[in-house]
Scaffold this motif. Sequence first.
Motif, PDB file in Angstrom:
ATOM      1  N   GLY A 163       0.820  -1.214   0.000  1.00  0.00           N
ATOM      2  CA  GLY A 163       0.000   0.000   0.000  1.00  0.00           C
ATOM      3  C   GLY A 163       0.850   1.258   0.000  1.00  0.00           C
ATOM      4  N   ASP A 164       1.876   1.276   0.829  1.00  0.00           N
ATOM      5  CA  ASP A 164       2.748   2.455   0.891  1.00  0.00           C
ATOM      6  C   ASP A 164       3.426   2.706  -0.449  1.00  0.00           C
ATOM      7  N   LEU A 165       3.941   1.640  -1.021  1.00  0.00           N
ATOM      8  CA  LEU A 165       4.657   1.776  -2.289  1.00  0.00           C
ATOM      9  C   LEU A 165       3.740   2.323  -3.368  1.00  0.00           C
ATOM     10  N   LEU A 166       2.473   1.980  -3.249  1.00  0.00           N
ATOM     11  CA  LEU A 166       1.520   2.423  -4.260  1.00  0.00           C
ATOM     12  C   LEU A 166       0.907   3.780  -3.921  1.00  0.00           C
ATOM     13  N   GLY A 167       1.371   4.353  -2.833  1.00  0.00           N
ATOM     14  CA  GLY A 167       0.919   5.702  -2.485  1.00  0.00           C
ATOM     15  C   GLY A 167      -0.506   5.748  -1.940  1.00  0.00           C
ATOM     16  N   LEU A 168      -0.995   4.639  -1.400  1.00  0.00           N
ATOM     17  CA  LEU A 168      -2.363   4.609  -0.887  1.00  0.00           C
ATOM     18  C   LEU A 168      -2.451   5.209   0.508  1.00  0.00           C
ATOM     19  N   MET A 190       7.157   4.341   4.615  1.00  0.00           N
ATOM     20  CA  MET A 190       6.938   5.662   4.038  1.00  0.00           C
ATOM     21  C   MET A 190       6.140   5.566   2.745  1.00  0.00           C
ATOM     22  N   ILE A 191       5.096   6.327   2.729  1.00  0.00           N
ATOM     23  CA  ILE A 191       4.245   6.281   1.534  1.00  0.00           C
ATOM     24  C   ILE A 191       4.951   6.988   0.375  1.00  0.00           C
ATOM     25  N   ARG A 192       4.881   6.333  -0.759  1.00  0.00           N
ATOM     26  CA  ARG A 192       5.560   6.845  -1.942  1.00  0.00           C
ATOM     27  C   ARG A 192       4.536   7.550  -2.825  1.00  0.00           C
ATOM     28  N   HIS A 193       4.481   8.881  -2.706  1.00  0.00           N
ATOM     29  CA  HIS A 193       3.495   9.622  -3.500  1.00  0.00           C
ATOM     30  C   HIS A 193       3.997   9.850  -4.914  1.00  0.00           C
ATOM     31  N   PRO A 227      -3.146   4.901   4.093  1.00  0.00           N
ATOM     32  CA  PRO A 227      -3.064   3.698   4.923  1.00  0.00           C
ATOM     33  C   PRO A 227      -4.417   3.268   5.482  1.00  0.00           C
TER      34      PRO A 227
END
Lengths: 381, 381, 381, 381
Positions: free
Chosen positions: C51-56, D1-4, C58
Amino acid sequence: MIRHPLKLGMVGGGEGAFIGAVHRMAAALDGEWRLAAGAFSTDAGKNTRTGDLLGLDPARVYATYEALLAGEAALPAGERIDAVAIVTPNHLHAPVAIAALTAGFHVFCEKPMAMNGGEARAIAAAAQASGKQFALAFTYSGYPLVEEARARVARGDFGAIRLVQVEYIQGWLSGSLDAQGNKQAEWRTDPARAGLGGCLGDIGTHAFHLAELVSGLRVETLSAELATHLPGRRLDDDVSALLRFEGGARGTLKATQVAAGEENGLRLRIHGERGGLEWAQMEPNTLTLRWLDRPAEILRAGGPGLGDSTTPLLRTPAGHPEGYIEAFANLYRGFARLLRGDSAQVPGVADGLRTMAFVEAMIANAKADTKWTEIVTGERR
Amino acid sequence: MIRHPLKLGMVGGGEGAFIGAVHRMAAALDGEWRLAAGAFSTDAGKNTRTGDLLGLDPARVYATYEALLAGEAALPAGERIDAVAIVTPNHLHAPVAIAALTAGFHVFCEKPMAMNGGEARAIAAAAQASGKQFALAFTYSGYPLVEEARARVARGDFGAIRLVQVEYIQGWLSGSLDAQGNKQAEWRTDPARAGLGGCLGDIGTHAFHLAELVSGLRVETLSAELATHLPGRRLDDDVSALLRFEGGARGTLKATQVAAGEENGLRLRIHGERGGLEWAQMEPNTLTLRWLDRPAEILRAGGPGLGDSTTPLLRTPAGHPEGYIEAFANLYRGFARLLRGDSAQVPGVADGLRTMAFVEAMIANAKADTKWTEIVTGERR
Amino acid sequence: MIRHPLKLGMVGGGEGAFIGAVHRMAAALDGEWRLAAGAFSTDAGKNTRTGDLLGLDPARVYATYEALLAGEAALPAGERIDAVAIVTPNHLHAPVAIAALTAGFHVFCEKPMAMNGGEARAIAAAAQASGKQFALAFTYSGYPLVEEARARVARGDFGAIRLVQVEYIQGWLSGSLDAQGNKQAEWRTDPARAGLGGCLGDIGTHAFHLAELVSGLRVETLSAELATHLPGRRLDDDVSALLRFEGGARGTLKATQVAAGEENGLRLRIHGERGGLEWAQMEPNTLTLRWLDRPAEILRAGGPGLGDSTTPLLRTPAGHPEGYIEAFANLYRGFARLLRGDSAQVPGVADGLRTMAFVEAMIANAKADTKWTEIVTGERR
Amino acid sequence: MIRHPLKLGMVGGGEGAFIGAVHRMAAALDGEWRLAAGAFSTDAGKNTRTGDLLGLDPARVYATYEALLAGEAALPAGERIDAVAIVTPNHLHAPVAIAALTAGFHVFCEKPMAMNGGEARAIAAAAQASGKQFALAFTYSGYPLVEEARARVARGDFGAIRLVQVEYIQGWLSGSLDAQGNKQAEWRTDPARAGLGGCLGDIGTHAFHLAELVSGLRVETLSAELATHLPGRRLDDDVSALLRFEGGARGTLKATQVAAGEENGLRLRIHGERGGLEWAQMEPNTLTLRWLDRPAEILRAGGPGLGDSTTPLLRTPAGHPEGYIEAFANLYRGFARLLRGDSAQVPGVADGLRTMAFVEAMIANAKADTKWTEIVTGERR
């Protein structure tokens, strides 16, 4: 010592026929054979014209095959023909072959060997009794890269074989040529002249032969579908089969003459544990090898990587394409070797018996509702 | 009337040579020619062995080409050879051809025609004076689909031609074979035996000939780059040129023998206002036509859509590949037609003069710093 | 009016999975979809990282699919997801799809539809009851030239269809990956997660779907051979079948995952009275048309000759290759159209039921000794 | 860390344009970018419609590029765009790029870099001064197998390079589209909007860039031919050149837009002492390696044998074709990496300067009668 060409007599192949001319070119290509006699046609005018056009001595252009065999047998040993090429419709294969063998001539016969298994066995018996050579025109086995494929499977490059896919796709019988006076189409769809199979005998046998030859495996049982798509046609024009090979490999065979627009698409793919190969007759100078764990390789006629049994089958360097006539000539060259007492791989009696057994098993299965039918032949080639 | 084969004498082509064997197969294929005499090698043993292997009468295996010409001329008209095939290295083309023509024999000569333009003109003069036929082995023009391509451009299918791209890519001289005893490589890189050009003369001439033949256009000026990549090699092994054709078409020509791994990649592309074509020698049975406003078409040897000048060049139905030897045989068949008084398109004197003029223009331009050099020849074939 | 992208929630597809990433790219390509929520993995760490990698956000990365459906259903209408993409192993297709449909979400599901026909019918019932859209990832039907092929057969270009040959040849299961910890291989060969068929369900269904789609004909009966070549493997890895189509066309189907060295060889050939077509997934931008009486034609993505139903499926001009992701994106674009109330051809419930019926017929026939088994489904799509 | 995702603003690319849509798809594919702003057209209606269709906030759809730069610069750091994509005709590249860089935005610019060398150097100076990234859409360098080719040449697989052949063959300007209102054709043949070169700038630069990139060698001197085949056309539509590379390799370059019927035929062949490679953009997932002393190998996207720098450029397993948009997306992904501080190979300022120097050398040589002209650039990339 001067190496004189062997002398060939031809039965069939009068003007207008396709395969007779191919035999003559294939025999001539390497200088191993000289056409010396013929009974080209039962039409006297056509017979004479064919002989004249080919530059034959009119005394050796005979009205019938019986006359040819008798006339040649009466000539001195150094003058008479060494072998008879049989390029007639199928129903004459057995009578001509048996007569020729019995008269002491070697025979190079068109395929399929005969109208049915019984005739094939009679030819086999005549060959055995005469001690003469009997070669069968499974032309496609004469391609150098078919031999390369065979040799590589045999030495285990791919591991145990799991899959064999063979197909022979033509389209020339998509229309009702046979009802429109096309002679090639007429006899090939006439049970009285073609025998048990239509497409099955004509090209299905090529596909089957190639599959067993290259895989080195025998088909044990098969499940068949024969179809006739053209209304009124009397023999099959479309063939499909599932194959079970000894050792567990599974195969498919497709042969058809109603794939409109297709030419002469004989194509073989074989896969084993570690890789596989693909060869297609319409681009015969390429053999593709694919591997589980490294890039595919392209073997090319004349290129690096070919085996010792392949290179003698080539005439030109890489990139100078050899084709169908050259493959055919490899059979005639091998046949000459046999006659000169050398060894050579040329399709013969065993291949003929085996392919006729295939035809009979296909027809039996197609008529039945049981799924699998065994192919019954004698011993292995 | 019985059609007897014509009789051929061969100069060069002893055992181990490549192109002599190809000539023999090409001449034999259609039954139009019979090899009757030869001076295959100046090595007496090799000469005799070659003759014996070919089944020749030892009396007609001559020690020298002079002996061959004299010996054959002394035979009765119906017995002596009709023509001489010259398959020697280039430096012998002119002396043998001139002697043969002068002795009254027709000549079928390997390309390039000669060592240089002067020799070529001397052959032309001898041919003219003798009234005999002189054919030149621009083999690739014998492919059926090359003729189809030529005919389609000529009848305007593509509109006015704008682009001509021709390339002939080989790799066999990538190593220093010429310094390692390879005979083919040795003489081809020796100015005393090959003539003015190396790769240029050997295959550049094929490319140029094909480009002009199929486009129907003459190259007016060219800009050339000749390179020799192997240290110590005495002739070019890599050729590039920009071409300006009459009428404004622009062309590129690339010929090389140091493209390591490549086989015999002669390939031609021509484009006009409405479409274009592509043909490649390594898959010679396909001609691709592309169009501005409709799908590309694939013309196939033996398939539908071929013109009347193409079909006589074919021997087998679609999907039965014909190759290099068959293309070569088309030249020998055409040459036989000329000798029998029929008409035929066979490359000859004009093609020889034109290609030698190309070689000379390339060399002149490559040495100069001016951009464009004219090709100077006499009249158009 | 501003055209906002639709919002997608994904079940499955955590890091390391193949097909989840493909769905995300396919959905993103045309800007029609935005990934807004996910339950990517039952492994909490992997789920969060994905989810983080996809920028979602949380808050929208859920631990389970049940949580996802509940959580999203609780959001305001303009914020919650529009559809659920199911990219899990097969055993979860039915539970997730039924729950999602029942919760009021549209569904885009991986194939095969389900573990067996019973599950497939349960999904169908849920879709019917919910009134929601159910799309199925028969990706290959999204290729532009597959649509062109379908349209040309449908309008009768080739006349009545006689032959259908479809094959799907892979090699990736040639070794025992499934016994070595490869996750893709593991679940695909586990009856508890893959369902009735191994290779049969995974790629045999693609082949069958394509054959019926493009031919426009239903298979009435089939004769099947299922094999498992790897010792210990619990599902088939090699499939062959003979097919009889309504109207008399005959077919062959081959699907295998043990053709060592092969990649993803889905290939379809169909022939009718006047010609035929060939399409191969690995060169998807070419469609070859062959004709009985004129040269073959090459249709190209973006080139001349394409029909009105094909061109909207293309994004780039001729010669700029589009591939697998673009074909997949055509399904997502069509799915978006359906949701926006426009019409579109997207594989769905009927295709799922039909292909599951095929799987069941294949398995039944393979176990029996009768030759032909009927495919039993409800009404035609 | 979220990847925006990074935020992109686009200048040009209003409805009807080709390349703008490609940029948007390429940027979207991997989820690295989100289109956030645009000045798509100077036609206000078209500009608004494009923004709406793309789901943009109307406040960020600007009337001019100046407004876009000012408006975005005024937004908070976390909200404003990170980079500007320039997809206008060539005459706007320099003004927009310089303004954007100066305003502190990174730039992803279409090729050719500018109208001429002077403009290109001005962009280079602005990039240098700003410290911002400047990427250039030499799309074809984004193909995975181009990288594989480059890496294999670089590590010496083929030995010293001798031959480089590059061609880029299109046919879409075979008719006078530019005189018939086709917008793509109009500006590309208008010196005021396209710059110094027509075909030369549009696709000749791609060919040159690819040749130098993969060979790892710089062209030192060239000899050029520029032609304009369509009457009234104001820029070249057909380009040929001979190339001399550092170290002695010889090259040919052909680029044309009047090869009627051709699509987008960018093709590269390179040969060294021991072998060579061939890659063609229209079948981008195959790289052929040929060897002097062993069979040719076929490298395939996703297949065995690829290097560590190639595999990260792939998204799907072997046999699932990736195409032009995926190659383009590799550039956008690399560009994102650069902006995030990671390393990546993306064409940029040096490639732009180099290709403009090539254009200028070609034009100078084509006008002169001297044979060779040097390409003058600054230091090597």
